[in-house]
Write a protein that holds these residues in place. Structure first.
Motif, PDB file in Angstrom:
ATOM      1  N   ARG A   6      -5.526  -4.652  10.092  1.00  0.00           N
ATOM      2  CA  ARG A   6      -5.761  -3.636   9.077  1.00  0.00           C
ATOM      3  C   ARG A   6      -7.124  -3.798   8.417  1.00  0.00           C
ATOM      4  NH1 ARG A   6      -5.018  -2.750   3.726  1.00  0.00           N
ATOM      5  NH2 ARG A   6      -4.427  -4.911   3.366  1.00  0.00           N
ATOM      6  N   SER A   8      -9.811  -5.155   9.876  1.00  0.00           N
ATOM      7  CA  SER A   8     -10.907  -5.196  10.842  1.00  0.00           C
ATOM      8  C   SER A   8     -11.686  -3.882  10.825  1.00  0.00           C
ATOM      9  CB  SER A   8     -10.373  -5.462  12.250  1.00  0.00           C
ATOM     10  OG  SER A   8      -9.585  -4.369  12.686  1.00  0.00           O
ATOM     11  N   LYS A   9     -12.988  -3.965  11.175  1.00  0.00           N
ATOM     12  CA  LYS A   9     -13.837  -2.781  11.228  1.00  0.00           C
ATOM     13  C   LYS A   9     -13.418  -1.838  12.342  1.00  0.00           C
ATOM     14  CE  LYS A   9     -17.991  -4.794   9.190  1.00  0.00           C
ATOM     15  NZ  LYS A   9     -19.431  -5.088   9.386  1.00  0.00           N
ATOM     16  N   LEU A  10     -12.925  -2.415  13.458  1.00  0.00           N
ATOM     17  CA  LEU A  10     -12.484  -1.591  14.578  1.00  0.00           C
ATOM     18  C   LEU A  10     -11.349  -0.672  14.155  1.00  0.00           C
ATOM     19  CD1 LEU A  10     -12.615  -0.892  17.587  1.00  0.00           C
ATOM     20  CD2 LEU A  10     -11.007  -2.757  18.012  1.00  0.00           C
ATOM     21  N   PHE A  11     -10.385  -1.222  13.406  1.00  0.00           N
ATOM     22  CA  PHE A  11      -9.264  -0.415  12.925  1.00  0.00           C
ATOM     23  C   PHE A  11      -9.748   0.678  11.970  1.00  0.00           C
ATOM     24  CE2 PHE A  11      -5.885   0.398   9.828  1.00  0.00           C
ATOM     25  CZ  PHE A  11      -4.852   0.788  10.680  1.00  0.00           C
ATOM     26  N   TRP A  13     -12.787   2.187  11.743  1.00  0.00           N
ATOM     27  CA  TRP A  13     -13.501   3.271  12.407  1.00  0.00           C
ATOM     28  C   TRP A  13     -12.595   4.063  13.346  1.00  0.00           C
ATOM     29  CZ3 TRP A  13     -17.577   5.128  10.460  1.00  0.00           C
ATOM     30  CH2 TRP A  13     -18.474   4.314   9.750  1.00  0.00           C
ATOM     31  N   SER A  14     -11.595   3.399  13.917  1.00  0.00           N
ATOM     32  CA  SER A  14     -10.640   4.132  14.761  1.00  0.00           C
ATOM     33  C   SER A  14      -9.868   5.156  13.940  1.00  0.00           C
ATOM     34  CB  SER A  14      -9.671   3.152  15.426  1.00  0.00           C
ATOM     35  OG  SER A  14     -10.359   2.236  16.243  1.00  0.00           O
ATOM     36  N   VAL A  15      -9.429   4.731  12.741  1.00  0.00           N
ATOM     37  CA  VAL A  15      -8.717   5.662  11.859  1.00  0.00           C
ATOM     38  C   VAL A  15      -9.639   6.792  11.416  1.00  0.00           C
ATOM     39  CG1 VAL A  15      -7.575   5.881   9.625  1.00  0.00           C
ATOM     40  CG2 VAL A  15      -7.078   3.917  11.084  1.00  0.00           C
ATOM     41  N   GLU A  16     -10.915   6.458  11.087  1.00  0.00           N
ATOM     42  CA  GLU A  16     -11.868   7.482  10.665  1.00  0.00           C
ATOM     43  C   GLU A  16     -12.072   8.526  11.763  1.00  0.00           C
ATOM     44  OE1 GLU A  16     -13.724   7.971   7.793  1.00  0.00           O
ATOM     45  OE2 GLU A  16     -12.396   6.503   6.865  1.00  0.00           O
ATOM     46  N   LEU A  17     -12.299   8.064  12.994  1.00  0.00           N
ATOM     47  CA  LEU A  17     -12.504   8.981  14.117  1.00  0.00           C
ATOM     48  C   LEU A  17     -11.263   9.821  14.393  1.00  0.00           C
ATOM     49  CD1 LEU A  17     -14.494   6.649  16.563  1.00  0.00           C
ATOM     50  CD2 LEU A  17     -15.392   8.579  15.253  1.00  0.00           C
ATOM     51  N   LEU A  18     -10.090   9.209  14.244  1.00  0.00           N
ATOM     52  CA  LEU A  18      -8.846   9.942  14.458  1.00  0.00           C
ATOM     53  C   LEU A  18      -8.667  11.041  13.415  1.00  0.00           C
ATOM     54  CD1 LEU A  18      -6.219  10.150  16.090  1.00  0.00           C
ATOM     55  CD2 LEU A  18      -5.186   8.525  14.498  1.00  0.00           C
TER      56      LEU A  18
END
Length: 380
Positions: A6, A8-11, A13-18
């Motif tokens: 939760r 992590s930066k990957l999580f 940006w993934s939520v932002e893109l989604l």
């Protein structure tokens, strides 16, 4: 494990893109809700664009008149009266001459195309072009004047609806742009103070500075381009007239307008003069190139640096890329507006980056001050 994921930066940006993808998908499904908004802005776009262009040309004159203790409304009315008189003078003197040369060129086009065909047939007899079969290519192209007129008329009849739409849009611009221009000149100085009232106290000064930078960028670019086009058009027409080119005034006007396109404009403005003269009087075509070269050298080394200067600070390669992309997206309008739009976006991005750096430096200073006070308290 879930807590680390939760945070992590990957999580993130993934939520932002989604979320962005979901918003785009939902917006595409309910685009009928946005059609009235799009129609509203598309209707106002042309009048506001024309009025904004004239605002940046005429606002310095209004400010100059106000220095004589004249009220702004009276200064605006005087400037608009001068604008109307200039347009009337343009309609009475310039446009008839332009229409006369345009009609003469149209009537002379059969001779131009005959000269092209004769020149190509002569070139086809040269040894280097014997295997190229230029004569066959010319016959396949069928560049006869009658064929070109026929294609033009068929295209005109098929696009009759768009022509009517263009006439209607032009009429709307003619009647609405003067009113928009009047209120821009009269109340334009109140825009930034009015916006400041709705801004947070902390960011008010910074955003006001950004608006001033955008205003200065647009003012420098528009007024500078107007002076440049006037200079290039006038002296190109004079140069063409001195070397004896027919339709010198028409070609000068074309050169002035195409000069709005950075880097590519001079070549586009030169093309009609060369096309008309190269097959009939090749030496005049060479002289046309010399005239344009001299005018562009004077413009590039004297007019541009003193009028526009380096206010845009855009690399030539960037300008070419912007022209290609903007032209592909919005056609001719994109070519004309691509560079100023990019300059505005660049101004906003650099200003926001400066605000972020300033905010970070303030946090670092505050953190250092707090740590210093804590150390002094612990020492005591």
């Amino acid at each position: 494990m879930f807590e680390k994921l939760r945070q992590s930066k990957l999580f993130f940006w993934s939520v932002e893109l989604l979320v962005i993808a979901t918003l785009i998908l939902v917006s595409s499904k309910i685009n009928f809700l946005f059609e009235p908004i799009g129609t509203f802005f598309s209707t106002l776009f042309a009048p506001v664009l024309v009025a904004g262009f004239l605002y940046y040309l005429l606002n310095p004159i209004v400010n100059l008149l106000m220095k004589t203790k004249m009220k702004r409304t009276i200064a605006v009315l005087i400037v608009l009266l001068i604008l109307v008189l200039a347009l009337v003078l343009l309609l009475v003197t310039v446009l008839p001459k332009l229409a006369s040369q345009l009609g003469s060129l149209a009537s002379n086009m059969p001779t131009v195309f005959n000269n092209i065909e004769d020149s190509v047939y002569k070139m086809s007899k040269l040894p280097i072009f014997k295997e190229a079969d230029l004569t066959g290519y010319i016959e396949k192209l069928d560049i006869s004047y009658g064929n070109i007129i026929q294609q033009f008329l068929s295209g005109l009849s098929s696009s009759l609806g768009s022509i009517v739409s263009t006439v209607a849009s032009t009429t709307i611009v003619i009647f609405t742009a003067p009113f928009i221009l009047f209120y821009m000149l009269k109340d334009g100085e109140r825009l930034v103070p009015s916006i400041e009232q709705f801004l947070p106290e902390k960011r008010r000064k910074s955003i006001s500075e950004l608006l001033e930078k955008i205003n200065k960028t647009l003012a420098n670019y528009i007024s500078g381009q107007a002076i440049e086009c006037l200079f290039v058009g006038t002296f190109t027409a004079i140069g063409y007239a001195l070397i004896g080119v027919r339709y010198a005034f028409l070609f000068g006007v074309i050169a002035g307008f195409t000069n709005l396109i950075p880097y590519l404009g001079p070549y586009l403005g030169l093309a009609p003069a060369v096309f008309v003269t190269v097959f009939d009087e090749p030496i005049k075509a060479v002289f046309c190139c010399v005239v344009v070269l001299i005018v562009q050298q004077i413009d590039g080394n004297i007019i541009y640096p003193n009028v526009i200067g380096k206010s845009l600070q855009i690399h030539p390669l960037t300008i070419i890329i912007v022209l290609l992309v903007a032209g592909n997206i919005a056609g001719l309008l994109g070519i004309f507006l691509g560079v100023p739009f990019y300059a505005i976006v660049k101004t906003i991005v650099f200003h926001v980056m400066g605000m972020v750096r300033e905010s970070r430096s303030e946090k670092i200073v505050l953190t250092g001050t707090n740590e210093g006070s804590e150390n002094s308290v612990s020492e005591k």
